[in-house]
Design a protein around this motif. Sequence first.
Motif, short mmCIF file in Angstrom:
data_model
loop_
_atom_site.label_atom_id
_atom_site.label_comp_id
_atom_site.label_asym_id
_atom_site.label_seq_id
_atom_site.Cartn_x
_atom_site.Cartn_y
_atom_site.Cartn_z
N ALA A 39 -45.32 -1.48 4.32
CA ALA A 39 -43.92 -1.92 4.23
C ALA A 39 -43.69 -2.91 3.09
CB ALA A 39 -43.49 -2.55 5.56
N GLY A 40 -44.69 -3.72 2.77
CA GLY A 40 -44.54 -4.72 1.73
C GLY A 40 -44.85 -4.21 0.33
N GLY A 41 -45.21 -2.95 0.20
CA GLY A 41 -45.55 -2.39 -1.10
C GLY A 41 -46.95 -1.79 -1.08
N LYS A 42 -47.60 -1.76 -2.23
CA LYS A 42 -48.92 -1.16 -2.28
C LYS A 42 -49.99 -2.18 -1.89
CE LYS A 42 -50.12 -2.02 -7.15
NZ LYS A 42 -50.56 -1.38 -8.41
N GLY A 43 -51.09 -1.64 -1.42
CA GLY A 43 -52.22 -2.48 -1.03
C GLY A 43 -53.50 -1.70 -1.15
N TYR A 44 -54.57 -2.25 -0.62
CA TYR A 44 -55.88 -1.62 -0.72
C TYR A 44 -56.61 -1.77 0.61
CZ TYR A 44 -54.48 -2.54 -5.50
OH TYR A 44 -53.75 -2.63 -6.66
N ALA A 45 -57.52 -0.86 0.85
CA ALA A 45 -58.31 -0.90 2.08
C ALA A 45 -59.75 -0.53 1.78
CB ALA A 45 -57.73 0.05 3.13
N VAL A 46 -60.65 -1.10 2.55
CA VAL A 46 -62.07 -0.79 2.47
C VAL A 46 -62.54 -0.44 3.88
CG1 VAL A 46 -64.38 -1.69 2.00
CG2 VAL A 46 -62.48 -2.28 0.48
N GLU A 47 -63.20 0.68 4.04
CA GLU A 47 -63.69 1.10 5.34
C GLU A 47 -65.21 1.11 5.34
OE1 GLU A 47 -61.89 4.83 6.27
OE2 GLU A 47 -59.89 3.95 6.58
N SER A 48 -65.78 0.42 6.32
CA SER A 48 -67.23 0.32 6.40
C SER A 48 -67.80 1.41 7.29
CB SER A 48 -67.64 -1.05 6.95
OG SER A 48 -67.43 -1.10 8.34
N ALA A 49 -69.07 1.73 7.08
CA ALA A 49 -69.74 2.72 7.91
C ALA A 49 -69.87 2.22 9.35
CB ALA A 49 -71.12 3.04 7.33
N ALA A 50 -69.84 0.89 9.54
CA ALA A 50 -69.99 0.30 10.87
C ALA A 50 -68.71 0.40 11.70
CB ALA A 50 -70.41 -1.16 10.75
N GLY A 51 -67.60 0.85 11.07
CA GLY A 51 -66.38 1.06 11.83
C GLY A 51 -65.32 0.00 11.68
N TRP A 52 -65.56 -1.06 10.88
CA TRP A 52 -64.50 -2.05 10.66
C TRP A 52 -63.84 -1.81 9.31
CZ3 TRP A 52 -66.11 -5.17 6.59
CH2 TRP A 52 -67.49 -5.36 6.44
N ARG A 53 -62.66 -2.37 9.15
CA ARG A 53 -61.81 -2.08 8.00
C ARG A 53 -61.31 -3.38 7.37
NH1 ARG A 53 -58.03 2.19 6.61
NH2 ARG A 53 -56.05 1.39 5.75
N VAL A 54 -61.20 -3.39 6.08
CA VAL A 54 -60.65 -4.53 5.34
C VAL A 54 -59.37 -4.09 4.66
CG1 VAL A 54 -61.07 -6.26 3.56
CG2 VAL A 54 -62.98 -5.41 4.93
N GLU A 55 -58.32 -4.90 4.78
CA GLU A 55 -57.02 -4.58 4.18
C GLU A 55 -56.56 -5.73 3.29
OE1 GLU A 55 -55.47 -2.10 8.14
OE2 GLU A 55 -54.76 -4.14 7.73
N TRP A 56 -55.98 -5.40 2.15
CA TRP A 56 -55.41 -6.40 1.25
C TRP A 56 -53.98 -5.99 0.95
CZ3 TRP A 56 -52.84 -6.62 -3.33
CH2 TRP A 56 -52.76 -7.86 -3.98
N GLY A 57 -53.04 -6.94 1.09
CA GLY A 57 -51.64 -6.63 0.80
C GLY A 57 -50.76 -7.84 1.03
N THR A 58 -49.47 -7.60 1.15
CA THR A 58 -48.51 -8.68 1.38
C THR A 58 -48.81 -9.38 2.70
OG1 THR A 58 -46.82 -7.42 0.19
CG2 THR A 58 -46.06 -9.23 1.59
N SER A 59 -48.72 -10.69 2.71
CA SER A 59 -49.02 -11.46 3.91
C SER A 59 -48.12 -11.07 5.08
CB SER A 59 -48.87 -12.96 3.63
OG SER A 59 -49.06 -13.71 4.82
N GLN A 60 -48.72 -10.98 6.26
CA GLN A 60 -47.98 -10.70 7.49
C GLN A 60 -47.79 -11.96 8.34
OE1 GLN A 60 -50.42 -7.73 9.41
NE2 GLN A 60 -49.76 -6.09 8.05
N ARG A 61 -48.25 -13.09 7.84
CA ARG A 61 -48.20 -14.33 8.62
C ARG A 61 -47.58 -15.46 7.81
NH1 ARG A 61 -48.96 -11.13 12.01
NH2 ARG A 61 -50.39 -11.24 13.80
N PRO A 62 -46.75 -16.33 8.45
CA PRO A 62 -46.09 -17.41 7.73
C PRO A 62 -47.07 -18.47 7.22
CG PRO A 62 -45.71 -17.63 10.09
CD PRO A 62 -46.34 -16.29 9.89
N TYR A 63 -48.25 -18.59 7.83
CA TYR A 63 -49.20 -19.61 7.40
C TYR A 63 -50.10 -19.15 6.24
CZ TYR A 63 -52.04 -17.02 10.82
OH TYR A 63 -52.67 -16.03 11.54
N ILE A 64 -49.89 -17.90 5.77
CA ILE A 64 -50.61 -17.40 4.60
C ILE A 64 -49.58 -17.02 3.55
CG2 ILE A 64 -52.13 -15.59 3.69
CD1 ILE A 64 -53.44 -15.43 6.43
N VAL A 65 -49.61 -17.69 2.42
CA VAL A 65 -48.63 -17.48 1.36
C VAL A 65 -49.13 -16.42 0.38
CG1 VAL A 65 -47.34 -18.56 -0.52
CG2 VAL A 65 -47.81 -19.85 1.57
#
Length: 216
Positions: A39-65
């Motif tokens: 929703a905030g535009g483009k971003g990036y993701a990393v998926e590990s073989a262990a089943g967890w995921r990393v996401e980078w993009g526009t902040s979804q929280r007010p305490y992260i600018v």
Amino acid sequence: MFGSIKRLIGAGAQSNKAAHVLANWAKSEGHAFKHVKHAGGKGYAVESAAGWRVEWGTSQRPYIVGSELRFRCETGVEPDVQMVLLTKVLAQTLESDVFSRYTNAMQTQVDTSLPDEMRWLAIHPKVSVAESATLNRRFTLLCNAGELAKKWFDASLIEAFDRAADCWWSDALVLVITLNRGMLTARMSGQPLEVAQLKLVGELFSCLADRLRAAA
């Protein structure tokens, strides 16, 4: 107009740098790197073989600018279990923010527009992990399932937290770990990104996820 153009150029450069860092880290760890849209535009993701995921993009929280970095994974924990873990310094800051919003608006209940983890600071009990002086001194752990939380923090996880507290997790670092609806999430600022930072947080998050699944 020129100010807007400069901001767009700066945002584009930051995004490209983040993509480069994430891609390099993913390659070094054997993870899969992807471009994604949200929703905030483009971003990036990393998926590990262990089943967890990393996401980078526009902040979804007010305490992260600005940009936000998220580590996420399903755990199999019952969906009604809620937990938040952060440093005491950050907890006090967020608690003050919640209190200020509550009193300034003269509300009779906590603002439901706030993120879950900010509201939990006011409603969930604190859990003490007696085996870890560092964890109890430096961090705040709140959970509505205290026995599960204590089972989760076994000797190996406590050791991982002690190393993080000694080496890289400072008292003022904006890093919030939550468990909600079975999803374990770690949120922090996504700027600037460094491979060493991703490696350290990734190792701790992997340990958190493994131990939580075992405890559940």
